[in-house]
Design an enzyme around this catalytic site. Structure first.
Site, PDB file in Angstrom:
ATOM      1  N   HIS A   8       0.846  -1.201   0.000  1.00 59.32           N
ATOM      2  CA  HIS A   8       0.000   0.000   0.000  1.00 59.32           C
ATOM      3  C   HIS A   8       0.885   1.256   0.000  1.00 59.32           C
ATOM      4  CE1 HIS A   8      -3.537   2.501   1.450  1.00 59.32           C
ATOM      5  NE2 HIS A   8      -2.504   3.271   1.818  1.00 59.32           N
ATOM      6  N   GLU A   9       1.850   1.292   0.922  1.00 61.06           N
ATOM      7  CA  GLU A   9       2.703   2.483   1.028  1.00 61.06           C
ATOM      8  C   GLU A   9       3.537   2.682  -0.226  1.00 61.06           C
ATOM      9  OE1 GLU A   9       1.989   4.527   3.105  1.00 61.06           O
ATOM     10  OE2 GLU A   9       0.859   3.250   4.446  1.00 61.06           O
ATOM     11  N   GLU A  43      -5.939   6.654  -2.187  1.00 55.94           N
ATOM     12  CA  GLU A  43      -5.983   5.635  -1.144  1.00 55.94           C
ATOM     13  C   GLU A  43      -6.423   4.281  -1.711  1.00 55.94           C
ATOM     14  OE1 GLU A  43      -5.289   4.848   2.034  1.00 55.94           O
ATOM     15  OE2 GLU A  43      -4.028   6.584   1.730  1.00 55.94           O
ATOM     16  N   HIS A  80      -9.721   7.957   3.514  1.00 58.08           N
ATOM     17  CA  HIS A  80      -9.753   6.534   3.869  1.00 58.08           C
ATOM     18  C   HIS A  80     -11.186   6.029   4.042  1.00 58.08           C
ATOM     19  CE1 HIS A  80      -5.831   8.008   5.215  1.00 58.08           C
ATOM     20  NE2 HIS A  80      -5.381   6.799   4.984  1.00 58.08           N
ATOM     21  N   HIS A 135       1.730   4.231  -3.113  1.00 55.93           N
ATOM     22  CA  HIS A 135       1.580   5.697  -3.103  1.00 55.93           C
ATOM     23  C   HIS A 135       2.693   6.348  -3.933  1.00 55.93           C
ATOM     24  CE1 HIS A 135      -1.864   6.455  -0.616  1.00 55.93           C
ATOM     25  NE2 HIS A 135      -1.382   5.811   0.430  1.00 55.93           N
TER      26      HIS A 135
HETATM   27 ZN    ZN Z   1      -2.481   5.293   2.138  1.00 53.23          ZN
END
Ligand code: ZN
Length: 341
Positions: A167-168, A193, A264, A171
């Site tokens: 996930h990170e 997100e 989120h 980004h």
């Molecule tokens: Zn995130």
């Protein structure tokens, strides 16, 4: 003139979630600690990344180059270098998890989507572990991944789940693959997100060799204390607190869209669209749905809405599989499921 790139300090969980958890805290001291961390997250998110990404090393094309740093419970980044590419494993579990997770994510993008790292040119993957003390979050700061240890009561450490690491890292990919990046607020922020959750989950499924039916479609399973919940979010069933945690406020469709909602929160809608497309396309999420969503990134603009993403993924399906293809229809139907377009 160069196009300004929208970079974010993007977290795995919102400061709103930390505030909700604070309300559940058993003691006043823990409540204060959580509120402080919510403040820190909100403050960091407001900061703009000043340093250019090029201050970090750019590895030779074709190489996987990971570096893991230890912040030693301070907030100075990146901290002390503790593991580099091809060096021996550390005695520190978090260091190895950050290293291995970054590696699995790199391998996925390289092998499946033919993308060489975050910038497509072999950019070094930098991760910092042990950020601050008992820090309940993980984030991408525009240049690198940063992981807290969790307080041990609510969260058990943020390097413990591959989907959180992917996930990170995603980004960073979004920042580079969407021309100009995606603004981290409103629908474009929720899309940002969602794209991280999508590839977070797809990387996990690819790593575990799970089909769309076998996958749990959860984000952050394993990083929460069992007393708090099972996961942060569910792509299969956003907002189902039975499968996530008691404060899960994600809408599943546009009927539940939250005006001015946290990025989120509303990300549940495009998350579920991806899930619906992947289920309809059957097999493995990385065979068709993943490549379609990835191709769509280059067709977006910084303020893209959910409707723009619906259009971009449909266009991507046409580019990859042809006009009026079954894939195109599956993608269009998936966005209808969530009430977009
Ligand atoms: Zn995130």
């Amino acid at each position: 003139m160069a196009t300004p790139t929208h970079r974010c300090t993007c977290f795995i969980i919102s400061s709103k979630m930390l505030r909700k958890l604070a309300d559940l805290a058993p003691t006043e001291a823990e409540r204060h600690c959580l509120l402080d961390q919510a403040e820190i997250s909100a403050h960091l998110r407001g900061q703009r990344s000043m340093a250019p990404a090029t201050m970090f090393g750019v590895a030779a094309l074709g190489d996987k180059q990971r570096s893991v740093y230890d912040a030693h419970n301070k907030s100075t980044l990146p901290g002390k270098l503790v593991r580099e590419e091809a060096s021996a494993p550390s005695k520190d579990v978090a260091v190895n998890q950050a290293y291995d997770g970054a590696g699995a994510t790199y391998d996925f993008f390289r092998e499946v989507l033919k993308r060489n790292s975050i910038d497509g040119k072999g950019m070094r993957l930098d991760s910092t572990v042990h950020y601050q003390t008992r820090f309940n979050n993980a984030f991408w700061n525009g240049q690198q991944m940063v992981y807290g240890d969790g307080d041990g009561k609510l969260f058990l450490g943020f390097t413990g789940a591959l989907d959180v690491i992917a996930h990170e890292l995603t980004h960073g990919i979004t920042q580079n693959a969407v021309p100009g990046g995606l603004v981290y607020e409103d629908q474009s922020g929720a899309l940002n997100e969602s794209i991280s959750d999508v590839f977070g989950s797809v990387v996990k499924q690819w790593h575990l060799k799970q089909s769309v039916e076998q996958a749990d479609w959860l984000i952050g399973a394993g990083i929460m204390a069992p007393s708090v919940g099972k996961a942060l979010r569910s792509m299969a069933d956003p907002g189902n607190q039975q499968v996530t945690w008691s404060g899960d406020d994600q809408p599943k469709t546009m009927a539940g869209y939250v005006e001015d909602g946290d990025v989120h929160t509303n990300s549940g809608i495009p998350n579920h669209a991806f899930y619906a497309a992947a289920i309809a396309l059957k097999g493995n999420s990385w065979d068709k749905a993943g490549p379609i969503w990835y191709k769509a990134l280059s067709l977006l603009t910084p303020n893209a809405t959910f409707a723009d993403m619906a259009k971009a993924t449909t266009q991507a399906a046409v580019l990859l599989y042809g006009d009026k293809s079954a894939e195109q229809h599956a993608v269009q139907a998936a966005w209808k499921v969530v009430g977009v377009a």
